[in-house]
Design an enzyme around this catalytic site. Structure first.
Site: not given
Ligand code: PCA
Length: 197
Positions: A80, A90, A143
């Site tokens: 990212e 959501r 995340c």
């Molecule tokens: N993915 C979620 C939260 C925990 C995870 O593994 C996210 O993309 O926010």
């Protein structure tokens, strides 16, 4: 001397039996190139997840922190680029919180760029044929919350912070949804960590 990398993955959420981010962290060796990995499993809960990571980092004083999360529907491992100061859930998190349209840190910066060299890392991985590409949104769920809070804390320091979303494992993917095997995911991660200076 080895550098310390605090590496985190999440517990399952949204009725999934597993979370590939933690499965991948658990499957990685404890040493990759110049890095010694310290592994930590995080709850999928706004605020709490980052608190736990920050508490562990305060003790370990790692040179870098890399958090991983599941991004169902993606077809590649995706480092990212940016974290945004927004919670917009959501679905409820694992503690039932569902913040909507709220800042993570009131009066904090709108966003932070990662402090890992993700552009170069993703390019090197793609050149080797690994399923890896950059992502420009870590979402607005837990995340992104962890990624933003870690950057907010460590941005003025030498500790570097990154976030990588990983796809579903084959057992999670419903018909037509992309997935990668655990081995494919860990191979990309080992390459990226090994290429991190
Ligand atoms: N993915 C979620 C939260 C925990 C995870 O593994 C996210 O993309 O926010």
């Amino acid at each position: 001397m080895k550098h310390t990398l605090l590496i985190t993955g999440f517990e399952p959420f949204q009725q999934e039996p597993i979370n590939p981010s933690w499965e991948a962290v658990a499957a990685l060796p404890s040493d990759i190139g110049p890095w010694h990995l310290e592994k930590l499993r995080l709850p999928t809960v706004f605020g709490q997840a980052a608190e736990l990571a920050l508490a562990r980092a305060a003790v370990l004083k790692p040179q870098a922190i890399l958090s991983l999360g599941q991004a169902g529907g993606r077809e590649a491992v995706t480092p990212e680029v940016v974290a945004v100061n927004l919670q917009d859930a959501r679905i409820p998190d694992n503690a039932g919180n569902q913040p909507q349209g709220e800042p993570i840190v009131p009066a904090g910066w709108d966003g932070y760029f990662t402090t890992l060299p993700v552009r170069s890392l993703a390019q090197q991985a793609a050149e080797k044929g690994f399923p890896c590409r950059l992502s420009y949104s870590a979402g607005t769920y837990v995340c992104n919350d962890v990624f933003y809070r870690l950057l907010h804390h460590y941005k003025p320091t030498e500790t570097r912070v990154g976030f990588i979303h990983v796809p579903f494992l084959p057992i999670q993917a419903k018909e037509g949804q992309p997935s990668l095997s655990l081995t494919q995911i860990t191979e990309v991660l080992e390459f990226l960590i090994g290429a991190l200076e």
